[in-house]
Scaffold this motif. Structure first.
Motif, PDB file in Angstrom:
ATOM      1  N   GLY A 364      13.618  -8.740   0.454  1.00 57.44           N
ATOM      2  CA  GLY A 364      14.259  -8.733  -0.845  1.00 57.44           C
ATOM      3  C   GLY A 364      15.746  -8.426  -0.749  1.00 57.44           C
ATOM      4  O   GLY A 364      16.223  -7.890   0.268  1.00 57.44           O
ATOM      5  N   THR A 365      16.476  -8.765  -1.825  1.00 56.13           N
ATOM      6  CA  THR A 365      17.908  -8.480  -1.859  1.00 56.13           C
ATOM      7  C   THR A 365      18.121  -6.991  -2.143  1.00 56.13           C
ATOM      8  O   THR A 365      17.192  -6.276  -2.541  1.00 56.13           O
ATOM      9  CB  THR A 365      18.593  -9.302  -2.961  1.00 56.13           C
ATOM     10  OG1 THR A 365      18.084  -8.866  -4.238  1.00 56.13           O
ATOM     11  CG2 THR A 365      18.321 -10.794  -2.779  1.00 56.13           C
ATOM     12  N   LYS A 366      19.357  -6.550  -1.941  1.00 54.80           N
ATOM     13  CA  LYS A 366      19.669  -5.149  -2.179  1.00 54.80           C
ATOM     14  C   LYS A 366      19.378  -4.755  -3.626  1.00 54.80           C
ATOM     15  O   LYS A 366      18.799  -3.699  -3.892  1.00 54.80           O
ATOM     16  CB  LYS A 366      21.143  -4.873  -1.850  1.00 54.80           C
ATOM     17  CG  LYS A 366      21.544  -3.415  -2.050  1.00 54.80           C
ATOM     18  CD  LYS A 366      23.007  -3.184  -1.685  1.00 54.80           C
ATOM     19  CE  LYS A 366      23.361  -1.711  -1.921  1.00 54.80           C
ATOM     20  NZ  LYS A 366      24.785  -1.430  -1.608  1.00 54.80           N
ATOM     21  N   LYS A 367      19.743  -5.640  -4.578  1.00 54.77           N
ATOM     22  CA  LYS A 367      19.518  -5.337  -5.994  1.00 54.77           C
ATOM     23  C   LYS A 367      18.023  -5.283  -6.309  1.00 54.77           C
ATOM     24  O   LYS A 367      17.565  -4.405  -7.059  1.00 54.77           O
ATOM     25  CB  LYS A 367      20.197  -6.379  -6.875  1.00 54.77           C
ATOM     26  CG  LYS A 367      20.127  -6.045  -8.370  1.00 54.77           C
ATOM     27  CD  LYS A 367      20.868  -7.070  -9.204  1.00 54.77           C
ATOM     28  CE  LYS A 367      20.919  -6.652 -10.668  1.00 54.77           C
ATOM     29  NZ  LYS A 367      19.600  -6.344 -11.237  1.00 54.77           N
ATOM     30  N   THR A 372      13.509  -1.944  -7.759  1.00 50.38           N
ATOM     31  CA  THR A 372      12.114  -1.555  -7.500  1.00 50.38           C
ATOM     32  C   THR A 372      12.010  -0.049  -7.289  1.00 50.38           C
ATOM     33  O   THR A 372      11.126   0.619  -7.840  1.00 50.38           O
ATOM     34  CB  THR A 372      11.572  -2.294  -6.261  1.00 50.38           C
ATOM     35  OG1 THR A 372      11.586  -3.707  -6.509  1.00 50.38           O
ATOM     36  CG2 THR A 372      10.148  -1.854  -5.949  1.00 50.38           C
ATOM     37  N   LEU A 373      12.914   0.500  -6.501  1.00 52.38           N
ATOM     38  CA  LEU A 373      12.884   1.932  -6.229  1.00 52.38           C
ATOM     39  C   LEU A 373      13.164   2.743  -7.487  1.00 52.38           C
ATOM     40  O   LEU A 373      12.517   3.770  -7.739  1.00 52.38           O
ATOM     41  CB  LEU A 373      13.909   2.281  -5.146  1.00 52.38           C
ATOM     42  CG  LEU A 373      13.635   1.724  -3.742  1.00 52.38           C
ATOM     43  CD1 LEU A 373      14.779   2.074  -2.798  1.00 52.38           C
ATOM     44  CD2 LEU A 373      12.321   2.265  -3.185  1.00 52.38           C
ATOM     45  N   ARG A 374      14.143   2.297  -8.272  1.00 56.65           N
ATOM     46  CA  ARG A 374      14.488   3.022  -9.502  1.00 56.65           C
ATOM     47  C   ARG A 374      13.289   3.068 -10.440  1.00 56.65           C
ATOM     48  O   ARG A 374      12.991   4.105 -11.050  1.00 56.65           O
ATOM     49  CB  ARG A 374      15.684   2.344 -10.185  1.00 56.65           C
ATOM     50  CG  ARG A 374      16.113   3.003 -11.492  1.00 56.65           C
ATOM     51  CD  ARG A 374      17.332   2.312 -12.071  1.00 56.65           C
ATOM     52  NE  ARG A 374      18.511   2.620 -11.299  1.00 56.65           N
ATOM     53  CZ  ARG A 374      19.279   3.685 -11.467  1.00 56.65           C
ATOM     54  NH1 ARG A 374      18.966   4.580 -12.404  1.00 56.65           N
ATOM     55  NH2 ARG A 374      20.340   3.875 -10.732  1.00 56.65           N
ATOM     56  N   MET A 376      10.032   2.536  -9.542  1.00 60.35           N
ATOM     57  CA  MET A 376       8.907   3.192  -8.865  1.00 60.35           C
ATOM     58  C   MET A 376       9.066   4.711  -8.891  1.00 60.35           C
ATOM     59  O   MET A 376       8.090   5.452  -9.077  1.00 60.35           O
ATOM     60  CB  MET A 376       8.837   2.684  -7.423  1.00 60.35           C
ATOM     61  CG  MET A 376       7.559   2.980  -6.685  1.00 60.35           C
ATOM     62  SD  MET A 376       7.514   2.071  -5.125  1.00 60.35           S
ATOM     63  CE  MET A 376       8.872   2.851  -4.229  1.00 60.35           C
ATOM     64  N   PHE A 377      10.279   5.186  -8.699  1.00 63.06           N
ATOM     65  CA  PHE A 377      10.555   6.624  -8.681  1.00 63.06           C
ATOM     66  C   PHE A 377      10.819   7.190 -10.084  1.00 63.06           C
ATOM     67  O   PHE A 377      11.142   8.376 -10.216  1.00 63.06           O
ATOM     68  CB  PHE A 377      11.760   6.920  -7.786  1.00 63.06           C
ATOM     69  CG  PHE A 377      11.532   6.623  -6.329  1.00 63.06           C
ATOM     70  CD1 PHE A 377      10.264   6.658  -5.781  1.00 63.06           C
ATOM     71  CD2 PHE A 377      12.601   6.307  -5.501  1.00 63.06           C
ATOM     72  CE1 PHE A 377      10.057   6.396  -4.433  1.00 63.06           C
ATOM     73  CE2 PHE A 377      12.408   6.054  -4.150  1.00 63.06           C
ATOM     74  CZ  PHE A 377      11.128   6.089  -3.615  1.00 63.06           C
ATOM     75  N   ASP A 378      10.703   6.329 -11.101  1.00 62.91           N
ATOM     76  CA  ASP A 378      10.861   6.751 -12.491  1.00 62.91           C
ATOM     77  C   ASP A 378      12.203   7.458 -12.696  1.00 62.91           C
ATOM     78  O   ASP A 378      12.290   8.510 -13.348  1.00 62.91           O
ATOM     79  CB  ASP A 378       9.708   7.682 -12.889  1.00 62.91           C
ATOM     80  CG  ASP A 378       9.498   7.733 -14.406  1.00 62.91           C
ATOM     81  OD1 ASP A 378      10.080   6.875 -15.097  1.00 62.91           O
ATOM     82  OD2 ASP A 378       8.767   8.622 -14.878  1.00 62.91           O
ATOM     83  N   ALA A 379      13.249   6.870 -12.121  1.00 61.88           N
ATOM     84  CA  ALA A 379      14.570   7.512 -12.097  1.00 61.88           C
ATOM     85  C   ALA A 379      15.134   7.778 -13.481  1.00 61.88           C
ATOM     86  O   ALA A 379      15.867   8.754 -13.677  1.00 61.88           O
ATOM     87  CB  ALA A 379      15.543   6.648 -11.301  1.00 61.88           C
ATOM     88  N   ASP A 380      14.811   6.928 -14.452  1.00 63.99           N
ATOM     89  CA  ASP A 380      15.400   7.058 -15.784  1.00 63.99           C
ATOM     90  C   ASP A 380      14.522   7.844 -16.748  1.00 63.99           C
ATOM     91  O   ASP A 380      14.835   7.947 -17.942  1.00 63.99           O
ATOM     92  CB  ASP A 380      15.668   5.661 -16.363  1.00 63.99           C
ATOM     93  CG  ASP A 380      16.652   4.878 -15.504  1.00 63.99           C
ATOM     94  OD1 ASP A 380      17.616   5.502 -15.014  1.00 63.99           O
ATOM     95  OD2 ASP A 380      16.436   3.665 -15.299  1.00 63.99           O
TER      96      ASP A 380
END
Length: 462
Positions: A364-367, A372-374, A376-380
């Motif tokens: 996958g691309t960096k974005k 996906t990480l943001r 998955m980790f429920d960053a917001d």
């Protein structure tokens, strides 16, 4: 000659020294005979000292310290009881602070043999004398002059460690003894509260005149509160490494040793940073003397300053009178889950190589990967702990190796995270069912709108 009437209590008081002397003489001959028999033809003059100066606990502590430090110089190797058929009395029995299934004692009666690392030894006996308030443990010691000299040097050396708090390394304090800790390895600390703590330390030591006026003791007490894995311990290690060359930095596990340390620092005018780990253990059922200590009552003034950092995963266990009374804890710093940009900063540290770097295994691309990480980790929303991100970095590598895959898709990344999260949840539930977790709640429900630090003012007393 006039007759003299002696009251029963007076007669008992006069007979007590005679009785004590008789016991001492009996032990004198017994110890000397035992020593000469063990030493054989090479035995020199046996020196016997009748004293109450040395407790059994002193020898035990010296022996335990030697084992922990693995010292090669002269030390106590073992303490053997040589009269197992005699009933012994123990004094000041308490729970072992490290192992609640074991006990510690301050002193006990009986005949014992001290074995030293160089093959030499000493015999000593302890017995009870007096009655009521005058009751005490008496003792007599027997060995050769050369052994006495080595033992006294050892005791004096340890006594010095119990006095002026040292500077130059990071220490742990056990029963008044400063033991250098092995080099503390720093791990990344990514949390928005970190800068507030560091700013508070600089503010305190930069304005000590404000904290020592009107007879104030020159101490500041802060508490780092949050669930496991949010960076509290990592931050204390970073602080310790940063300040150890200029201040005494010592870690504690009980507040009694901390109180003694603060008095010594004030006496010798030593600047100090103290870390009380798992503070809830010391602050669950505070007695009046503990509350007075936290209030600063009877504390001597330390013009060089004492900054106390307490950490806890379980704030609900701490007595409310401590957290709700201004001055007992000057400031609380919340270490909740990482959120927003801090999630991605932590992810970049632990996931950089395999997700973005030269050893990239995620497709996958960096974005696409960042989104996906943001998510998955429920960053917001609720966010995630730094420890969980670190663990996930290991989980994804283990998955790729076990499946013999050179790359993994973003769907597989989500699946691995979901699977390990469910596994941790199951383990936690099992621990709760079996009573392995204490306290009302282990989780922390942090409100994103809450302040990053909480400082008490007069209104909090209402």
């Amino acid at each position: 000659m006039k007759s003299q009437t002696i009251k029963a209590d007076d007669a008992k008081a006069q007979l007590e020294p005679m009785k004590t002397t008789a016991i001492a003489e009996s032990y004198y001959h017994k110890l000397v005979d035992m020593y000469k028999k063990d030493k054989g033809k090479t035995c020199g003059k046996v020196r016997v000292q009748y004293t109450t100066e040395y407790d059994y606990s002193l020898f035990r502590d010296l022996m335990d310290q030697a084992k922990r430090s693995r010292v090669k110089s002269f030390h106590i190797a073992s303490i053997d009881s040589v009269d197992d058929d005699v009933i012994r009395f123990s004094f000041s029995i308490d729970l072992n602070k490290k192992n609640k299934n074991e006990i510690d004692i301050n002193d006990q009666t009986g005949i014992f043999k001290l074995n030293f690392s160089d093959g030499t030894f000493m015999y000593f006996a302890k017995w009870v004398t007096g009655d009521g308030k005058s009751r005490m443990v008496d003792s007599i010691f027997a060995t050769e002059d050369s052994v006495w000299a080595k033992l006294i040097q050892l005791i004096n050396k340890e006594a010095k460690k119990r006095k002026k708090p040292p500077v130059g390394q990071v220490y742990k304090n056990e029963k008044g003894v400063y033991m250098p800790r092995k080099k503390l390895k720093e791990t990344p600390v990514v949390h928005e509260s970190v800068k507030f703590v560091k700013e508070d330390i600089d503010m305190f030591f930069g304005n000590l005149d404000l904290f020592t006026r009107w007879g104030m003791p020159g101490t500041r007490k802060v508490m780092l509160v949050g669930p496991p894995g949010t960076g509290k311990s990592s931050l204390t290690i970073r602080i310790a490494n940063q300040y150890m060359k200029e201040k005494n930095v010592t870690f504690f596990t009980d507040i009694g040793s901390l109180a003694t340390h603060l008095n010594l620092c004030a006496k010798y005018n030593v600047s100090t940073i103290c870390v009380l780990e798992d503070a809830e253990s010391s602050l669950q059922r505070p007695e009046s003397n503990l509350l007075n200590f936290l209030d600063g009552i009877d504390q001597p003034v330390n013009s060089k300053g004492a900054y106390i950092i307490m950490t806890t995963n379980y704030p609900q266990k701490i007595e409310k009178r401590i957290l709700q009374r201004p001055g007992r804890v000057d400031q609380i710093f919340a270490f909740g889950n990482l959120k927003g940009e801090y999630v991605m900063k932590c992810a970049e540290i632990y996931l950089k190589d395999y997700f973005f770097g030269k050893d990239k295994i995620v497709e996958g691309t960096k974005k696409e990967i960042e989104d996906t990480l943001r998510d998955m980790f429920d960053a917001d929303n609720k966010g995630i702990t730094g420890t969980r991100i670190k663990q996930f970095s290991e989980d994804i590598v283990k998955y790729a190796v076990s499946k013999k895959k050179k790359t993994v898709t973003l769907d597989e990344v989500r699946a691995v995270f979901s699977q390990t999260t469910e596994l941790l949840k199951t383990v936690y539930e099992m621990a709760q069912e079996q009573g392995l977790l204490e306290g009302e709640s282990v989780g922390f429900d942090w409100d994103s709108s809450a302040p990053k630090s909480v400082e008490f003012d007069e209104d909090d007393l209402a």
